[in-house]
Motif scaffolding. Structure first.
Motif, PDB file in Angstrom:
ATOM      1  N   TRP A  81      22.004  -5.348  22.559  1.00 48.60           N
ATOM      2  CA  TRP A  81      22.314  -4.544  23.749  1.00 48.60           C
ATOM      3  C   TRP A  81      21.984  -3.090  23.491  1.00 48.60           C
ATOM      4  CZ3 TRP A  81      23.844  -6.448  28.411  1.00 48.60           C
ATOM      5  CH2 TRP A  81      24.217  -7.792  28.449  1.00 48.60           C
ATOM      6  N   MET A  82      21.275  -2.455  24.425  1.00 51.98           N
ATOM      7  CA  MET A  82      20.845  -1.069  24.298  1.00 51.98           C
ATOM      8  C   MET A  82      21.199  -0.310  25.568  1.00 51.98           C
ATOM      9  SD  MET A  82      16.985   0.329  23.405  1.00 51.98           S
ATOM     10  CE  MET A  82      16.969  -0.388  21.770  1.00 51.98           C
ATOM     11  N   LEU A  83      21.591   0.950  25.398  1.00 54.76           N
ATOM     12  CA  LEU A  83      21.833   1.800  26.563  1.00 54.76           C
ATOM     13  C   LEU A  83      20.547   1.965  27.356  1.00 54.76           C
ATOM     14  CD1 LEU A  83      24.120   4.670  25.254  1.00 54.76           C
ATOM     15  CD2 LEU A  83      24.555   3.226  27.249  1.00 54.76           C
ATOM     16  N   VAL A  84      20.640   1.903  28.667  1.00 53.56           N
ATOM     17  CA  VAL A  84      19.461   2.009  29.523  1.00 53.56           C
ATOM     18  C   VAL A  84      18.752   3.353  29.350  1.00 53.56           C
ATOM     19  CG1 VAL A  84      20.631   2.862  31.593  1.00 53.56           C
ATOM     20  CG2 VAL A  84      18.574   1.480  31.830  1.00 53.56           C
ATOM     21  N   THR A  85      19.493   4.395  28.988  1.00 56.59           N
ATOM     22  CA  THR A  85      18.879   5.725  28.809  1.00 56.59           C
ATOM     23  C   THR A  85      17.933   5.777  27.614  1.00 56.59           C
ATOM     24  OG1 THR A  85      20.805   6.453  27.546  1.00 56.59           O
ATOM     25  CG2 THR A  85      20.773   6.960  29.916  1.00 56.59           C
ATOM     26  N   LEU A  86      17.987   4.773  26.734  1.00 55.32           N
ATOM     27  CA  LEU A  86      17.089   4.720  25.582  1.00 55.32           C
ATOM     28  C   LEU A  86      15.809   3.948  25.885  1.00 55.32           C
ATOM     29  CD1 LEU A  86      19.748   4.059  22.803  1.00 55.32           C
ATOM     30  CD2 LEU A  86      18.684   6.240  23.432  1.00 55.32           C
ATOM     31  N   LEU A  87      15.713   3.451  27.131  1.00 54.46           N
ATOM     32  CA  LEU A  87      14.550   2.668  27.540  1.00 54.46           C
ATOM     33  C   LEU A  87      13.695   3.443  28.535  1.00 54.46           C
ATOM     34  CD1 LEU A  87      16.294  -0.780  28.047  1.00 54.46           C
ATOM     35  CD2 LEU A  87      14.816  -0.098  26.151  1.00 54.46           C
ATOM     36  N   SER A  88      12.422   3.116  28.553  1.00 50.37           N
ATOM     37  CA  SER A  88      11.467   3.739  29.463  1.00 50.37           C
ATOM     38  C   SER A  88      10.762   2.649  30.266  1.00 50.37           C
ATOM     39  CB  SER A  88      10.436   4.531  28.654  1.00 50.37           C
ATOM     40  OG  SER A  88       9.357   4.943  29.470  1.00 50.37           O
ATOM     41  N   ASP A  89      10.329   2.996  31.483  1.00 51.53           N
ATOM     42  CA  ASP A  89       9.516   2.079  32.282  1.00 51.53           C
ATOM     43  C   ASP A  89       8.051   2.086  31.848  1.00 51.53           C
ATOM     44  OD1 ASP A  89      11.559   1.120  33.847  1.00 51.53           O
ATOM     45  OD2 ASP A  89      11.272   2.611  35.424  1.00 51.53           O
ATOM     46  N   ARG A  90       7.691   2.968  30.922  1.00 48.71           N
ATOM     47  CA  ARG A  90       6.302   3.054  30.449  1.00 48.71           C
ATOM     48  C   ARG A  90       5.892   1.698  29.875  1.00 48.71           C
ATOM     49  NH1 ARG A  90       6.606   6.996  26.681  1.00 48.71           N
ATOM     50  NH2 ARG A  90       6.129   8.551  28.238  1.00 48.71           N
ATOM     51  N   ARG A  91       4.772   1.179  30.336  1.00 50.80           N
ATOM     52  CA  ARG A  91       4.293  -0.124  29.876  1.00 50.80           C
ATOM     53  C   ARG A  91       3.492   0.036  28.603  1.00 50.80           C
ATOM     54  NH1 ARG A  91       4.618  -4.466  33.381  1.00 50.80           N
ATOM     55  NH2 ARG A  91       4.105  -5.578  31.468  1.00 50.80           N
ATOM     56  N   THR A  92       3.941  -0.684  27.596  1.00 49.24           N
ATOM     57  CA  THR A  92       3.266  -0.688  26.306  1.00 49.24           C
ATOM     58  C   THR A  92       3.116  -2.126  25.846  1.00 49.24           C
ATOM     59  OG1 THR A  92       5.319  -0.524  25.025  1.00 49.24           O
ATOM     60  CG2 THR A  92       4.260   1.560  25.686  1.00 49.24           C
ATOM     61  N   ALA A  93       2.305  -2.319  24.818  1.00 47.25           N
ATOM     62  CA  ALA A  93       2.118  -3.647  24.247  1.00 47.25           C
ATOM     63  C   ALA A  93       1.847  -3.497  22.761  1.00 47.25           C
ATOM     64  CB  ALA A  93       0.960  -4.369  24.928  1.00 47.25           C
ATOM     65  N   ILE A  94       2.114  -4.560  22.018  1.00 49.43           N
ATOM     66  CA  ILE A  94       1.870  -4.588  20.589  1.00 49.43           C
ATOM     67  C   ILE A  94       0.896  -5.721  20.291  1.00 49.43           C
ATOM     68  CG2 ILE A  94       3.894  -6.045  20.138  1.00 49.43           C
ATOM     69  CD1 ILE A  94       4.280  -4.422  17.513  1.00 49.43           C
ATOM     70  N   VAL A  95      -0.047  -5.469  19.399  1.00 47.12           N
ATOM     71  CA  VAL A  95      -1.048  -6.476  19.037  1.00 47.12           C
ATOM     72  C   VAL A  95      -0.363  -7.582  18.228  1.00 47.12           C
ATOM     73  CG1 VAL A  95      -3.212  -6.900  17.807  1.00 47.12           C
ATOM     74  CG2 VAL A  95      -2.892  -4.764  19.077  1.00 47.12           C
ATOM     75  N   LYS A  96      -0.621  -8.827  18.629  1.00 48.60           N
ATOM     76  CA  LYS A  96      -0.001  -9.995  18.000  1.00 48.60           C
ATOM     77  C   LYS A  96      -0.538 -10.240  16.592  1.00 48.60           C
ATOM     78  CE  LYS A  96       0.923 -12.626  22.235  1.00 48.60           C
ATOM     79  NZ  LYS A  96       0.550 -13.844  22.976  1.00 48.60           N
ATOM     80  N   LEU A  97       0.177 -11.103  15.860  1.00 49.82           N
ATOM     81  CA  LEU A  97      -0.225 -11.518  14.519  1.00 49.82           C
ATOM     82  C   LEU A  97      -1.627 -12.121  14.523  1.00 49.82           C
ATOM     83  CD1 LEU A  97       2.924 -13.301  13.068  1.00 49.82           C
ATOM     84  CD2 LEU A  97       1.717 -11.385  12.045  1.00 49.82           C
ATOM     85  N   GLY A  98      -2.301 -11.999  13.407  1.00 49.69           N
ATOM     86  CA  GLY A  98      -3.618 -12.594  13.270  1.00 49.69           C
ATOM     87  C   GLY A  98      -4.665 -11.567  12.911  1.00 49.69           C
ATOM     88  N   ASP A  99      -5.898 -11.958  13.062  1.00 53.54           N
ATOM     89  CA  ASP A  99      -7.024 -11.071  12.764  1.00 53.54           C
ATOM     90  C   ASP A  99      -7.021  -9.882  13.713  1.00 53.54           C
ATOM     91  OD1 ASP A  99      -7.941 -12.760  10.766  1.00 53.54           O
ATOM     92  OD2 ASP A  99      -9.197 -13.913  12.152  1.00 53.54           O
ATOM     93  N   PRO A 100      -7.687  -8.783  13.319  1.00 53.89           N
ATOM     94  CA  PRO A 100      -7.824  -7.649  14.247  1.00 53.89           C
ATOM     95  C   PRO A 100      -8.435  -8.119  15.563  1.00 53.89           C
ATOM     96  CG  PRO A 100      -8.545  -7.030  12.062  1.00 53.89           C
ATOM     97  CD  PRO A 100      -8.314  -8.521  12.030  1.00 53.89           C
ATOM     98  N   ARG A 101      -7.926  -7.578  16.659  1.00 51.29           N
ATOM     99  CA  ARG A 101      -8.347  -8.002  17.991  1.00 51.29           C
ATOM    100  C   ARG A 101      -9.334  -7.010  18.589  1.00 51.29           C
ATOM    101  NH1 ARG A 101      -4.289 -11.877  19.078  1.00 51.29           N
ATOM    102  NH2 ARG A 101      -3.869 -12.684  17.015  1.00 51.29           N
ATOM    103  N   PRO A 102     -10.394  -7.512  19.216  1.00 51.75           N
ATOM    104  CA  PRO A 102     -11.396  -6.603  19.798  1.00 51.75           C
ATOM    105  C   PRO A 102     -10.878  -5.881  21.035  1.00 51.75           C
ATOM    106  CG  PRO A 102     -11.937  -8.892  20.311  1.00 51.75           C
ATOM    107  CD  PRO A 102     -10.753  -8.919  19.393  1.00 51.75           C
ATOM    108  N   VAL A 103     -11.163  -4.597  21.095  1.00 56.72           N
ATOM    109  CA  VAL A 103     -10.894  -3.788  22.282  1.00 56.72           C
ATOM    110  C   VAL A 103     -12.273  -3.460  22.846  1.00 56.72           C
ATOM    111  CG1 VAL A 103      -9.857  -1.690  23.199  1.00 56.72           C
ATOM    112  CG2 VAL A 103      -8.746  -2.900  21.304  1.00 56.72           C
ATOM    113  N   ARG A 104     -12.534  -3.922  24.054  1.00 55.39           N
ATOM    114  CA  ARG A 104     -13.880  -3.887  24.622  1.00 55.39           C
ATOM    115  C   ARG A 104     -14.058  -2.771  25.651  1.00 55.39           C
ATOM    116  NH1 ARG A 104     -16.623  -8.378  22.995  1.00 55.39           N
ATOM    117  NH2 ARG A 104     -15.350 -10.003  22.046  1.00 55.39           N
ATOM    118  N   ALA A 105     -15.319  -2.463  25.933  1.00 52.84           N
ATOM    119  CA  ALA A 105     -15.662  -1.416  26.901  1.00 52.84           C
ATOM    120  C   ALA A 105     -15.334  -1.838  28.331  1.00 52.84           C
ATOM    121  CB  ALA A 105     -17.134  -1.056  26.783  1.00 52.84           C
ATOM    122  N   ASP A 106     -15.430  -3.130  28.615  1.00 49.81           N
ATOM    123  CA  ASP A 106     -15.147  -3.677  29.944  1.00 49.81           C
ATOM    124  C   ASP A 106     -14.304  -4.942  29.786  1.00 49.81           C
ATOM    125  OD1 ASP A 106     -16.705  -1.892  31.684  1.00 49.81           O
ATOM    126  OD2 ASP A 106     -18.430  -2.703  30.585  1.00 49.81           O
TER     127      ASP A 106
END
Length: 159
Positions: A81-106
């Motif tokens: 449980w976390m206080l809501v004031t410690l959270l942001s609506d900013r959308r972020t993501a974390i790269v999953k386990l495994g090999d490095p993942r490609p970030v593409r131009a399109d």
């Protein structure tokens, strides 16, 4: 007089935005807003601490709410449980386990690979659709498959 009215309008909008964000109904995605955020075993400061998060922008899944507290799930599946004031609506993501993942131009598998993102890298996401998200990692950006990240639903649309 005009500036006083403009200032008052600004204050109303500034106060209303966080209040609206607190009214979201779980489950929904959020991120940790500060460099240090504690979770507890229950919705209150008197409950024992579970974990101290020290990673701003870490994506979390809000699974339940109680007054000003949110039950969150982190990328490893841990909950607290976390206080809501410690959270942001900013959308972020974390790269999953495994090999490095490609970030593409399109947003397609045939597009040029701009760089590869290692497991555990956190970036800000936007414009997700058709299995791809635009991701910003530091001063670099590009498109990554939603299946390669945790922080967005597989078929979710983010504008």
């Amino acid at each position: 007089m005009f500036f006083r009215g403009l200032f008052t309008l600004f204050l109303i909008v500034a106060v209303a935005a966080p209040a609206a964000a607190q009214e979201k109904q779980p489950p929904y995605w959020a991120s940790i807003a500060s460099g240090q955020a504690l979770t507890h075993t229950g919705p209150g400061k008197t409950y024992p601490n579970v974990w101290l998060y020290q990673r701003r922008d870490l994506p979390v899944r809000v699974v339940k709410k109680y007054e000003t507290w949110r039950l969150i799930q982190d990328p490893d599946g841990a909950q607290g449980w976390m206080l809501v004031t410690l959270l942001s609506d900013r959308r972020t993501a974390i790269v999953k386990l495994g090999d490095p993942r490609p970030v593409r131009a399109d947003p397609n598998d045939g597009a040029k690979v701009r760089y590869k993102a290692e497991h555990g890298v956190v970036g800000r996401i936007s414009k997700c659709r058709d299995g791809w998200c635009r991701i910003e990692i530091g001063n670099r950006n590009g498109f990554i498959r939603t299946s390669d990240i945790w922080g967005v639903g597989e078929n979710e649309v983010v504008d």
